[in-house]
Motif scaffolding. Sequence first.
Motif, PDB file in Angstrom:
ATOM      1  N   UNK A 407      19.246   1.942   5.533  1.00 59.05           N
ATOM      2  CA  UNK A 407      19.753   0.616   5.901  1.00 59.05           C
ATOM      3  C   UNK A 407      18.749  -0.440   5.460  1.00 59.05           C
ATOM      4  N   UNK A 408      19.209  -1.679   5.344  1.00 57.21           N
ATOM      5  CA  UNK A 408      18.355  -2.777   4.865  1.00 57.21           C
ATOM      6  C   UNK A 408      18.070  -3.715   6.035  1.00 57.21           C
ATOM      7  N   UNK A 409      16.793  -3.995   6.261  1.00 61.77           N
ATOM      8  CA  UNK A 409      16.356  -4.877   7.335  1.00 61.77           C
ATOM      9  C   UNK A 409      15.738  -6.135   6.746  1.00 61.77           C
ATOM     10  N   UNK A 410      15.906  -7.232   7.464  1.00 60.03           N
ATOM     11  CA  UNK A 410      15.251  -8.484   7.077  1.00 60.03           C
ATOM     12  C   UNK A 410      13.974  -8.616   7.896  1.00 60.03           C
ATOM     13  N   UNK A 411      12.835  -8.682   7.234  1.00 56.77           N
ATOM     14  CA  UNK A 411      11.553  -8.716   7.927  1.00 56.77           C
ATOM     15  C   UNK A 411      10.759  -9.946   7.507  1.00 56.77           C
ATOM     16  N   UNK A 412       9.993 -10.452   8.481  1.00 54.61           N
ATOM     17  CA  UNK A 412       9.076 -11.558   8.215  1.00 54.61           C
ATOM     18  C   UNK A 412       7.667 -11.047   8.441  1.00 54.61           C
ATOM     19  N   UNK A 413       6.861 -11.002   7.389  1.00 51.03           N
ATOM     20  CA  UNK A 413       5.469 -10.557   7.470  1.00 51.03           C
ATOM     21  C   UNK A 413       4.600 -11.744   7.085  1.00 51.03           C
TER      22      UNK A 413
END
Length: 621
Positions: A407-413
């Motif tokens: 699955x594809x996740x939206x992440x903020x690093x």
Amino acid sequence: MSLGAVRDRWQLFAGAVIAVALGVGLVQSALQVMAATGEPQLPPGLSGIERAHIRDGYAGAATLLGMTVMLAVFLTVFIVSTTFRFTVVQRRRELALLRLVGAQRGTLRLMLLGEAALLGVLGTAIGIPIGVLGTYAQSKLLIHLGMLPTWFTAPWDPGALYAAAIVGVSTALVGVFAAAWRASRITALEALSDLPEAQPVMTGWRWFWGLSAAGFTVLLVIVGQAAADLVAGLMIALLVMVSGSVALSQLSPIAVPWVGRLPALVLHGSLVADLARSNVLHAVRRSAATAAPLIVLVGLLVGLWGTFGSLAKAVGEEQRQLVTADLVVGGQVAPAPDLAVASPQTTVPITVRRKTSTVYSEAIGIDPVAWQQTHKLHPRKGSLDRLTGATIAIGPGMSAEGYKLDSVLTATIGKRVVKLTVVAILPETLDVGDNFFVPRALTSSGRTETLIKVADGSDQAVVAQRLGGTVQSVAEWAEGRGKQQQSGNTGIFAVLMGLAGVYAAVAVVNAIVMAAADRRREFALARMAGLTRAQVITVALIESLTVVLIGVLLGCVVAAAALAGVASGTANTYGVVVLAIPWRLIALILAGSLVVVGATAAGTAWTATRARPISLLGGRE
């Protein structure tokens, strides 16, 4: 009649009133603070992870307060029921006379329920101001423990007041039901005969509940020994603490004299010691009433603390077995001939968004090849070999949260927003601190530590000295991980321990004070037989301290039964027994109990022996 009984025998009911007042105050303050944690007010300017930490603290505070309410209600009912059970025994002659003049069984039950209602109302009136102060105290305590932010306030909530008042009166009524039923069974001739066999300590219901709880406890211990994993052992241990405490407190009139024969082997050789020994063995009701609260206190507190401590040690043992490195170094380590593998891991804040939720957490940037060379933990789905580029692996802390492979996740690093594909899902572990893993290329800055595997032929101590800085062995590092988890439980446990300790002190002091009212003639007879006042007080003191030792010993038996399942679970899971026995806590409870009970016993005996013996033996009170 109820009002007159409460007024004339207020010394007997003082402990119950205090218990109700404490219960009302704690319930009121806990509910008021819980209401304020339901909708956290967060100031602007906080980052996402800061908001998540605050919300987690609010949730933890609400959980702790809920446990406090349940414990307060349970202990209030316990003390009220103990008080009325004792008063029924002491008032048998009075109740029998009421039956002689025409009082029906329903009348006696109604009278005792009326007394309980009066105590509930009085305790509620005293407890409401305690609740107002308790709201401030609980808020400050939770802020000090780090669960709530410094700006937290709990506004006034009238609903908490109404709920606490209902709890105060209802706990008093519930606590007296068994005693009221027993009082209604008294017959005039049986009570007036004053024969010991007419006043049985072990009633049918007490046998039923005691044996039922004991049988259930034995069954749980057997199941706990057969438990295949640690989690099952922990859950069984919690049940054993409760059922075992109930069993031994209900069977205390049988268990206390039986166990009392052990210290009786030591308490011999003098008249005072022999009298104290005889009182422990034969004054069953009084000894059981004093020991029962201590059994519950020690069984619950030592069992809980041992369980928490064992869990923390198990976290360390688990990490020690999962990590195959030799050293853990704080910071980045350059390659060298004496280092076979250097696996750096950098921790950074991360925000992960899915369709249904947003998680504010931390991610660990790793080199998947080096990480797998220093760890035995393998993914249950996918492969860490794919952890390159825009990918992410779900760590043990998030393994059960429903993430799907690929699955594809939206992440903020940091300030970067990236789309990451899930390439691996690791299995759950006891240490839930590791939530996400990402390639180190995505973590430009953060807190770094490096796991080192020393090359063959190199001396580990020499390598550690060369590296300098913060260097730990894996065993030390793993133990630190366990202590870090334990530190989060310490504050919660300290609150529950203090609460249970206060209630146990009230129950024990109440039992001793109530028993002293019936011992005036006994003390007078002893003095008429030749004992001095100091000797009589010493007899009461030795007797009470002996009962304390018995109560603590029986409570430790309950805790040991609970921890047996934990020991079995760790042995089955890790191949070694991982168990934390809280010796300091046991010593603290024993010392505190000896001081409180000893002072109370000596004080009540001194008060009961102030009058001249002949004045007490001249007629029956």
